[in-house]
Design a protein around this motif. Structure first.
Motif, short mmCIF file in Angstrom:
data_model
loop_
_atom_site.label_atom_id
_atom_site.label_comp_id
_atom_site.label_asym_id
_atom_site.label_seq_id
_atom_site.Cartn_x
_atom_site.Cartn_y
_atom_site.Cartn_z
N SER A 1 16.17 85.57 72.06
CA SER A 1 17.10 85.53 70.84
C SER A 1 16.05 85.77 69.40
O SER A 1 14.51 85.33 69.77
N GLU A 2 15.73 85.71 68.91
CA GLU A 2 14.85 85.13 67.26
C GLU A 2 13.67 84.16 67.21
O GLU A 2 12.78 84.74 68.01
N ASP A 3 13.89 83.03 67.54
CA ASP A 3 13.22 82.02 68.50
C ASP A 3 13.44 81.59 69.31
O ASP A 3 13.07 79.82 70.01
N HIS A 4 14.16 81.75 70.13
CA HIS A 4 14.33 81.16 71.77
C HIS A 4 14.31 81.45 73.32
O HIS A 4 14.73 82.85 72.17
N ALA A 5 14.07 81.16 73.51
CA ALA A 5 14.72 81.94 75.46
C ALA A 5 15.55 81.07 76.53
O ALA A 5 15.17 80.02 75.87
N TYR A 6 16.11 81.88 77.24
CA TYR A 6 17.30 81.02 77.62
C TYR A 6 17.28 82.13 79.22
O TYR A 6 17.21 82.91 78.96
N GLU A 7 18.33 81.94 80.22
CA GLU A 7 18.23 82.72 81.39
C GLU A 7 20.05 83.04 81.27
O GLU A 7 20.71 81.79 80.67
N SER A 8 19.94 84.43 81.48
CA SER A 8 21.42 84.38 81.26
C SER A 8 22.05 85.85 82.98
O SER A 8 20.57 85.98 83.24
N HIS A 9 23.08 85.72 83.45
CA HIS A 9 23.16 85.97 84.13
C HIS A 9 24.71 86.83 84.44
O HIS A 9 25.77 86.50 83.81
N SER A 10 24.82 87.94 85.25
CA SER A 10 25.93 88.36 85.17
C SER A 10 27.43 87.27 85.47
O SER A 10 26.74 86.43 86.70
N TRP A 11 28.65 87.75 85.62
CA TRP A 11 29.38 86.69 86.19
C TRP A 11 29.20 87.06 87.69
O TRP A 11 29.56 86.16 89.00
N ASP A 12 29.44 87.93 88.03
CA ASP A 12 30.05 88.98 89.60
C ASP A 12 29.04 89.27 90.01
O ASP A 12 28.71 89.85 91.29
N GLY A 13 27.72 88.76 89.56
CA GLY A 13 26.33 89.22 90.29
C GLY A 13 25.64 90.50 90.25
O GLY A 13 24.89 90.86 90.76
N ASN A 14 26.41 91.60 89.97
CA ASN A 14 25.82 92.70 89.74
C ASN A 14 24.37 93.07 88.75
O ASN A 14 24.84 92.27 87.57
N VAL A 15 23.54 93.32 88.99
CA VAL A 15 22.07 93.44 87.94
C VAL A 15 23.27 93.95 87.11
O VAL A 15 22.44 93.94 85.59
N SER A 16 23.27 94.66 86.26
CA SER A 16 23.71 95.78 85.21
C SER A 16 23.81 94.90 84.00
O SER A 16 25.46 94.13 84.55
N THR A 17 23.41 95.23 83.36
CA THR A 17 23.69 94.25 81.54
C THR A 17 25.03 95.07 80.99
O THR A 17 25.68 93.59 80.24
N GLU A 18 25.84 95.98 82.05
CA GLU A 18 27.18 96.28 81.10
C GLU A 18 28.04 95.03 81.14
O GLU A 18 29.13 95.30 80.56
N ASN A 19 27.97 94.40 82.58
CA ASN A 19 29.05 93.28 82.69
C ASN A 19 29.30 92.41 82.18
O ASN A 19 27.83 92.15 81.85
N LYS A 20 29.73 91.21 82.14
CA LYS A 20 30.16 90.46 81.61
C LYS A 20 29.26 89.32 81.35
O LYS A 20 28.81 88.86 82.52
N ARG A 21 28.06 88.61 80.84
CA ARG A 21 27.11 87.76 81.91
C ARG A 21 27.62 86.42 80.53
O ARG A 21 27.93 85.89 79.75
N ALA A 22 27.02 85.77 81.64
CA ALA A 22 27.13 84.23 81.11
C ALA A 22 25.77 83.94 80.92
O ALA A 22 24.30 84.16 81.37
N THR A 23 25.09 82.39 80.24
CA THR A 23 23.84 82.44 80.10
C THR A 23 24.04 80.20 80.54
O THR A 23 25.32 79.53 80.84
N CYS A 24 22.15 79.93 79.92
CA CYS A 24 22.38 79.23 80.72
C CYS A 24 21.36 78.38 79.44
O CYS A 24 19.61 79.06 79.72
#
Length: 111
Positions: A35-58
């Protein structure tokens, strides 16, 4: 701590190393998220690599060594806003730091 200046790695370095580690362990949906000045990890809820699925963040890089800062590490980004939301109404979805829930997802595998 770093050898050059005695400081820890920044949020980009921490997030990048986290994503690399997750990918090595077989969690292919883990992505570096910027994002603007930050970096973090995100991943899909269901393990599918597609970015169209709902994503969780960490949140992997919260600065500080006090208990409050340390307790935010490893949590969903929206959870780190709970106190701020109560006092100012700012959420992860409205914060400029997290690009109003429209971050850049680095979904190209590393070399």
């Amino acid at each position: 701590h770093g050898d050059v200046d005695g400081k820890s790695i920044d949020c980009f370095g921490a997030a990048l190393l986290t994503v690399i580690g997750m990918n090595i362990l077989g969690f292919d949906s883990s992505m570096l998220t910027l994002s603007e000045d930050h970096a973090y990890e995100s991943h899909s809820w269901d393990g599918n690599v597609s970015t169209e699925n709902k994503r969780a963040t960490c949140e992997v890089a919260i600065p500080g060594n006090n208990k409050a800062a340390q307790s935010k590490r490893g949590k969903e980004v929206s959870e780190t806003f709970i106190e701020m939301q109560r006092s100012s109404g700012i959420t992860a979805e409205t914060s400029w730091l997290y690009m109003a829930n429209n971050p850049i997802l680095c979904d190209t595998p590393g070399m």
